[in-house]
Design a protein around this motif. Structure first.
Motif, short mmCIF file in Angstrom:
data_model
loop_
_atom_site.label_atom_id
_atom_site.label_comp_id
_atom_site.label_asym_id
_atom_site.label_seq_id
_atom_site.Cartn_x
_atom_site.Cartn_y
_atom_site.Cartn_z
N VAL A 156 0.82 -1.10 -0.03
CA VAL A 156 0.04 0.16 -0.13
C VAL A 156 0.90 1.31 -0.02
O VAL A 156 1.75 1.36 0.83
N GLY A 169 -0.50 7.65 0.55
CA GLY A 169 -1.48 8.28 -0.14
C GLY A 169 -2.72 7.21 -0.46
O GLY A 169 -3.93 7.60 -0.86
N ALA A 170 -2.58 5.95 -0.35
CA ALA A 170 -3.63 5.14 -0.74
C ALA A 170 -4.15 4.11 0.43
O ALA A 170 -4.82 3.11 0.56
N ASP A 173 -13.87 1.72 2.62
CA ASP A 173 -12.64 1.26 2.33
C ASP A 173 -11.93 0.58 3.53
O ASP A 173 -11.15 -0.61 3.46
N GLU A 198 -10.71 -3.65 4.44
CA GLU A 198 -9.01 -3.60 5.14
C GLU A 198 -9.03 -4.54 6.45
O GLU A 198 -8.25 -4.47 7.14
N ASN A 234 -0.83 8.54 5.06
CA ASN A 234 -1.17 8.96 3.98
C ASN A 234 -0.18 10.29 3.66
O ASN A 234 -0.32 10.71 2.30
N ASP A 291 5.89 8.06 -2.12
CA ASP A 291 4.83 7.67 -2.75
C ASP A 291 5.12 7.10 -4.11
O ASP A 291 4.35 6.67 -4.96
#
Ligand SMILES: Cc1cc2nc3c(=O)[nH]c(=O)nc-3n(C[C@H](O)[C@H](O)[C@H](O)COP(=O)(O)OP(=O)(O)OC[C@H]3O[C@@H](n4cnc5c(N)ncnc54)[C@H](O)[C@@H]3O)c2cc1C
Ligand code: SF4
Length: 564
Positions: free
Chosen positions: A49, A52-53, A60, A64, A204, A556
């Motif tokens: 991951v 940012g994701a 979401d 997870e 993130n 990222d």
């Protein structure tokens, strides 16, 4: 944006070293051995991951979560949060390239010296000076630092008010978070922490100094190949003395998993307390001669998460995420304040209580968790009003760490790991923690909520996010599974009590033979660094741990390392 990992389509049949897992212990092994010139493969069951994701919305977050219990399993095998429901205790671990570092709070503490004075540890640990060097290296790479603005945060001030009930003032504990923009030891440019509070949902911003932003990029820079969706089932000894690592491919998009075998003369297990112990137990069931202490001495590190609801003072301990879900609010990192309750006479009574933050993606679930008919309330109230300005602005979250008796035990049942610890809930630590936390919550004018999920499948069992042990260190195989260097004892007939399997190492939370009384990431990293220093001596390897220079890479866009 590209990452560090590659598809298992490209995995080779043979490497110099196979590292299993990619958390703290595994990251250290991959980075150091790749730097020593070894051809290294890292096999991680989860996915990568990128910064940012990480999940920032509740839908979401739901994707997870993987939950495994007695005869049940839900959620994708690559979900970041891996919950094991046990009959006696539940365990939460991270799953993904970077392991628990992706979703932890990053509190990085050294244990009290009395922990290592316990004679459950092999004597060499205290004798050769390399444990201190291990801690120094871990600190050089993870750069723990206290938030310089901690005491200005609402949640810290509230904690100071509430903990006056115990006559203890909070300090700002060291965190693996960069509070100023800079380039880290692996050459990754980390922005400054925005104090968004989402550390336990995944950073993130790129400010959390995770394994994914330090040891793993360092490993990749020196040629290590990192594979995801690669779940190791067991290991076995090949005819030529190499280790065969049996891997299940989990990247088949629902197709039947494929199995493959990769081999190497050196295998380093860093699949975490649950992962490494399970791999070893399954390997033993298929004939590998290992110590009969395997599976014993599981500790939950006296760790709990608990809540205070309805405080009379503002707390502001629900994350706002990045980009922020609301303007003008500064939360702080997942932990900004800690009180330290020491006991010079009795180490087991020592406690570390930390005020915590829930990640922003969890915000929509809070009414359901804390208020009767909360589902309705959640639907009626605007979430912004309800979570950041309404009752949940006064929700207190606590993480607490202490000691237990490490009397848990893993067994292999139907080929899967099961934790057995019928007396876990009676461990004295839980009563002590309840008393301390109740007093803190009362001082803030709220009610202590030990477990908001007690009415669900979670029940009243204790839960931990700090599982330790199962393949504990010991002086010899009658009292340990690995020696002080992390080498697995060989229990083969006619072998001496300290004989080891050549080339088989364990370097993660599984090797702790007891509770640490502090959050474990720094000790796991330090012991892995120490194991690598010994491995270098034993195999005639050389590597330094100097910081990596050159053009910094963005958190990222780590893939530029792999393609460089
Ligand atoms: C929400 C949360 C908050 C926490 N906060 C803190 C904190 O503030 N400070 C602290 O010190 N600790 C904290 N911890 C605990 C800390 O993160 C763990 O102790 C630490 O990550 C363990 O490191 P490890 O090297 O043993 O393994 P892990 O970090 O658990 O990594 C093991 C890796 O191996 C992979 N794996 C497992 N089985 C297999 C297999 N069969 N094949 C291939 N790969 C496999 C896993 O997916 C995982 O990526 C927290 C944990 C959680 C969940
Ligand atoms: S508070 Fe936000 S920016 Fe800072 S480390 Fe945690 S997740 Fe990253």
């Amino acid at each position: 944006m590209a990452g560090l990992s590659r598809s298992l389509d490209h995995v080779k049949d043979h490497y110099d070293v196979i590292v299993v897992g990619s958390g703290y212990g595994a990251g250290v092994a991959a980075a150091r051995l790749a730097r020593a010139g070894k051809r290294v493969a890292v096999l991680e069951r989860g996915r990568e991951v990128l910064t940012g994701a990480f999940p920032s919305r509740f839908p979401d977050l739901k994707n997870e979560l993987q939950v495994t219990g007695k005869r049940m399993r839900t959620g994708p095998s690559s979900a970041l949060f891996d919950v094991r429901l046990g009959e006696d205790m539940h365990v939460l671990v991270g799953c993904g390239l970077g392991g628990g570092s992706l979703v932890n709070a990053g509190v990085a503490l050294r244990p009290d010296a009395r922990v290592f004075a316990d004679d459950v540890w092999p004597g060499q640990l205290a004798q050769d000076g390399l444990l201190d060097e291990g801690f120094r290296r871990a600190e050089r790479w993870l750069k723990p630092q206290s938030d310089p603005r901690a005491s200005a945060l609402t949640k810290f001030k509230a904690f100071a008010t509430a903990s006056s009930a115990l006559a203890h003032a909070p300090i700002a504990p060291p965190l693996t978070v960069s509070f100023e923009a800079g380039v880290n030891a692996a050459g990754v440019a980390q922005p400054a922490c925005t104090r968004c509070g989402d550390c336990c949902g995944g950073c993130n911003v790129g400010a959390k100094t995770s394994v994914a932003l330090t040891y793993l990029p360092a490993a990749a820079r020196y040629g290590a190949e990192l594979f995801t969706h690669a779940a190791v089932r067991q290991i076995s000894k090949g005819q030529d003395g190499s280790w065969n690592v049996h891997v299940r491919r989990l990247d088949g998009n629902g197709a039947a998993p494929q199995d493959l075998v990769v081999s190497a003369p050196i295998v380093v297990l860093g699949a975490g307390t649950l992962g490494s112990t399970e791999i070893l137990m399954r390997s033993r069931a298929h004939g590998l001669a290992l110590s009969d202490r395997l599976g014993h001495r599981f500790s939950a590190n006296g760790d709990i998460i608990a809540f205070g609801y309805g405080a009379k003072i503002p707390i502001n301990a629900v994350g706002i995420g990045h980009p922020p879900k609301i303007e003008g609010l500064e939360i702080g990192a997942a932990v900004s304040g800690q009180i330290e309750i020491d006991d010079e006479e009795n180490l087991s009574n020592e406690l570390r209580v930390q005020e915590g933050v829930l990640p922003s993606a969890l915000a929509p679930a809070l009414p359901v968790l804390f208020i009767p008919n909360g589902r309705l309330l959640g639907a009626l109230q605007s979430l912004i009003a309800g979570v950041y300005k309404g009752p949940f602005a006064k929700l207190q979250t606590f993480f607490a760490v202490s000691h237990d008796s490490a009397a848990g035990r893993f067994v292999l049942e139907d080929d899967e790991l099961k934790l057995v610890w019928p007396s876990a809930k009676d461990e004295p630590v839980y009563k002590r923690l309840d008393e301390v936390l109740s007093a803190i919550v009362k001082e803030a004018g709220g009610s202590y909520v030990k477990n908001p999920l007690a009415g669900t499948v979670m029940g009243h069992q204790p839960a931990t996010a700090h599982p330790l042990g199962g393949a504990g260190m010991g002086p010899e195989r009658s009292n340990g599974v690995v020696n002080h260097k992390g080498q697995a004892f060989d229990a083969g007939a006619g072998r001496g009590s300290t004989a080891v399997h050549e080339g088989l190492y364990v370097v993660d939370g599984a090797v702790m033979p007891r509770s640490l009384g502090v959050n474990p990431l720094l000790t796991i990293t330090a012991l892995a660094e120490r194991a690598m220093l010994h491995m270098a001596q034993d195999y005639g390897l050389s590597f330094d741990d100097a910081e990596i220079g050159g053009t910094p890479v963005a958190p990222d866009d780590l893939g530029t390392i792999v393609t460089a």
